[in-house]
Design a protein around this motif. Structure first.
Motif, mmCIF file in Angstrom:
data_model
loop_
_atom_site.group_PDB
_atom_site.id
_atom_site.type_symbol
_atom_site.label_atom_id
_atom_site.label_comp_id
_atom_site.label_asym_id
_atom_site.label_seq_id
_atom_site.Cartn_x
_atom_site.Cartn_y
_atom_site.Cartn_z
ATOM 1 N N ARG A 17 0.836 -1.208 0.000
ATOM 2 C CA ARG A 17 0.000 0.000 0.000
ATOM 3 C C ARG A 17 0.864 1.249 0.000
ATOM 4 O O ARG A 17 0.568 2.215 -0.706
ATOM 5 N N VAL A 18 1.933 1.227 0.770
ATOM 6 C CA VAL A 18 2.837 2.378 0.810
ATOM 7 C C VAL A 18 3.534 2.534 -0.536
ATOM 8 O O VAL A 18 3.630 3.638 -1.076
ATOM 9 N N VAL A 19 4.010 1.442 -1.078
ATOM 10 C CA VAL A 19 4.703 1.476 -2.363
ATOM 11 C C VAL A 19 3.777 1.985 -3.463
ATOM 12 O O VAL A 19 4.165 2.818 -4.294
ATOM 13 N N ASP A 20 2.549 1.507 -3.478
ATOM 14 C CA ASP A 20 1.581 1.952 -4.488
ATOM 15 C C ASP A 20 1.341 3.457 -4.384
ATOM 16 O O ASP A 20 1.276 4.157 -5.407
ATOM 17 N N ALA A 21 1.226 3.951 -3.162
ATOM 18 C CA ALA A 21 1.029 5.392 -2.970
ATOM 19 C C ALA A 21 2.236 6.175 -3.481
ATOM 20 O O ALA A 21 2.091 7.191 -4.168
ATOM 21 N N LEU A 22 3.434 5.697 -3.168
ATOM 22 C CA LEU A 22 4.649 6.380 -3.625
ATOM 23 C C LEU A 22 4.751 6.373 -5.143
ATOM 24 O O LEU A 22 5.173 7.359 -5.757
ATOM 25 N N GLN A 23 4.346 5.285 -5.757
ATOM 26 C CA GLN A 23 4.392 5.187 -7.212
ATOM 27 C C GLN A 23 3.422 6.152 -7.882
ATOM 28 O O GLN A 23 3.554 6.445 -9.074
ATOM 29 N N ASN A 24 2.467 6.655 -7.105
ATOM 30 C CA ASN A 24 1.493 7.608 -7.628
ATOM 31 C C ASN A 24 1.737 9.027 -7.112
ATOM 32 O O ASN A 24 0.838 9.860 -7.138
ATOM 33 N N GLY A 25 2.960 9.273 -6.630
ATOM 34 C CA GLY A 25 3.347 10.632 -6.275
ATOM 35 C C GLY A 25 3.026 11.054 -4.858
ATOM 36 O O GLY A 25 3.011 12.261 -4.556
ATOM 37 N N ALA A 26 2.786 10.119 -3.962
ATOM 38 C CA ALA A 26 2.419 10.446 -2.589
ATOM 39 C C ALA A 26 3.606 10.975 -1.787
ATOM 40 O O ALA A 26 4.761 10.678 -2.079
ATOM 41 N N VAL A 27 3.275 11.749 -0.758
ATOM 42 C CA VAL A 27 4.234 12.125 0.282
ATOM 43 C C VAL A 27 3.882 11.311 1.519
ATOM 44 O O VAL A 27 2.727 11.292 1.951
ATOM 45 N N VAL A 28 4.854 10.630 2.075
ATOM 46 C CA VAL A 28 4.632 9.795 3.250
ATOM 47 C C VAL A 28 5.610 10.195 4.344
ATOM 48 O O VAL A 28 6.583 10.920 4.099
ATOM 49 N N ILE A 29 5.337 9.735 5.531
ATOM 50 C CA ILE A 29 6.276 9.886 6.643
ATOM 51 C C ILE A 29 6.665 8.486 7.089
ATOM 52 O O ILE A 29 5.804 7.642 7.339
ATOM 53 N N VAL A 30 7.967 8.242 7.145
ATOM 54 C CA VAL A 30 8.466 6.890 7.398
ATOM 55 C C VAL A 30 9.493 6.905 8.533
ATOM 56 O O VAL A 30 10.169 7.906 8.775
ATOM 57 N N PRO A 31 9.627 5.774 9.234
ATOM 58 C CA PRO A 31 10.671 5.674 10.245
ATOM 59 C C PRO A 31 12.024 5.441 9.597
ATOM 60 O O PRO A 31 12.118 4.863 8.509
ATOM 61 N N THR A 32 13.066 5.909 10.251
ATOM 62 C CA THR A 32 14.431 5.564 9.863
ATOM 63 C C THR A 32 15.112 5.034 11.115
ATOM 64 O O THR A 32 14.452 4.742 12.104
ATOM 65 N N ASP A 33 16.430 4.929 11.086
ATOM 66 C CA ASP A 33 17.146 4.527 12.296
ATOM 67 C C ASP A 33 17.506 5.741 13.150
ATOM 68 O O ASP A 33 18.111 5.598 14.215
ATOM 69 N N THR A 34 17.123 6.938 12.680
ATOM 70 C CA THR A 34 17.294 8.160 13.474
ATOM 71 C C THR A 34 15.914 8.812 13.598
ATOM 72 O O THR A 34 15.026 8.250 14.209
ATOM 73 N N PHE A 35 15.730 9.992 13.013
ATOM 74 C CA PHE A 35 14.442 10.656 13.068
ATOM 75 C C PHE A 35 13.461 10.065 12.056
ATOM 76 O O PHE A 35 13.863 9.457 11.071
ATOM 77 N N TYR A 36 12.172 10.308 12.310
ATOM 78 C CA TYR A 36 11.186 10.056 11.256
ATOM 79 C C TYR A 36 11.455 11.023 10.111
ATOM 80 O O TYR A 36 12.021 12.100 10.306
ATOM 81 N N SER A 37 11.031 10.640 8.901
ATOM 82 C CA SER A 37 11.377 11.423 7.725
ATOM 83 C C SER A 37 10.174 11.601 6.794
ATOM 84 O O SER A 37 9.409 10.653 6.571
ATOM 85 N N PHE A 38 10.002 12.829 6.283
ATOM 86 C CA PHE A 38 9.147 13.016 5.116
ATOM 87 C C PHE A 38 9.838 12.308 3.953
ATOM 88 O O PHE A 38 11.064 12.378 3.820
#
Length: 209
Positions: A17-38
């Motif tokens: 679902r996340v990948v599909d949204a990104l493939q359609n130009g979405a902006v998401v917020i995701v975890p990293t190993d440091t801060f969360y990231s746009f």
């Protein structure tokens, strides 16, 4: 949408679902190993412009990192490395480091700094790297933060608070648990020189100590 994913075993349907949204130009917020990231796919300039607006910067002044799933993928977007630099990256990635590197022609100019460099990351977070692997290209990212009334910078660590603040302005907030409150260690590797820019969560490599 607030979407819960677990790092040890990200649900494949939710990742899709996340990948599909990104493939359609979405902006998401995701975890990293440091801060969360746009984050957004590097293929969508409008999404990158939206992230700049969320951070309160113009597109030209905003500083982005390229989030990769592996050192192999990272290597596709930077100029050839000498063996010492490659060994340094191999010994530290995936991990909480940002390497400022000379971008090659595969990196759109909009994402590069004035001196044709870009921050490169391979975060040690299985949720994020799984998303990038399935997407098939790097993400463009920048840390989720706000500036309060006293101009103090505050980084978000709680995904529910992130959703409360930004949920209506992004497509998906991926809840990967409480994030770190420490930034990545930043090392400038441009022009085949090594310089420690910021000491963060990642231990300073011996070559720079």
């Amino acid at each position: 949408m607030l979407l819960k994913l677990y790092e040890d075993s990200p649900n494949s349907r939710d990742v899709a679902r996340v990948v599909d949204a990104l493939q359609n130009g979405a902006v998401v917020i995701v975890p990293t190993d440091t801060f969360y990231s746009f984050a957004c796919s590097m293929q969508y300039k409008k999404a990158v412009e939206q992230i700049a607006q969320l951070k309160g910067f113009s597109l030209k002044k905003a500083k982005y990192s390229m989030l990769c799933s592996s050192l192999s993928q990272l290597s596709e977007y930077v100029r050839p490395m000498d063996k010492d630099l490659f060994a340094l990256l191999r010994s530290t990635l995936p991990g909480p480091y940002t390497f400022i590197m000379d971008a090659n022609n595969s990196v759109p100019r909009n994402y590069q700094n004035a001196n044709k460099t870009i921050g490169m990351r391979v975060p040690n977070n299985n949720i994020l790297r799984t998303i990038i692997e399935q997407l098939g290209c790097p993400l463009i990212g920048t840390s989720v933060r706000r500036i309060d009334e006293d101009t103090e910078i505050e980084y978000f660590t709680d995904p529910e608070l992130i959703y409360e603040t930004f949920g209506k302005r992004v497509d998906i907030v991926v809840d990967g648990g409480i994030g770190s409150d420490q930034p990545s260690t930043v090392i400038d590797c441009s022009d085949n020189q090594l310089e420690l820019i910021r000491e963060g969560q990642g231990a300073v490599p011996d070559i720079l100590a």
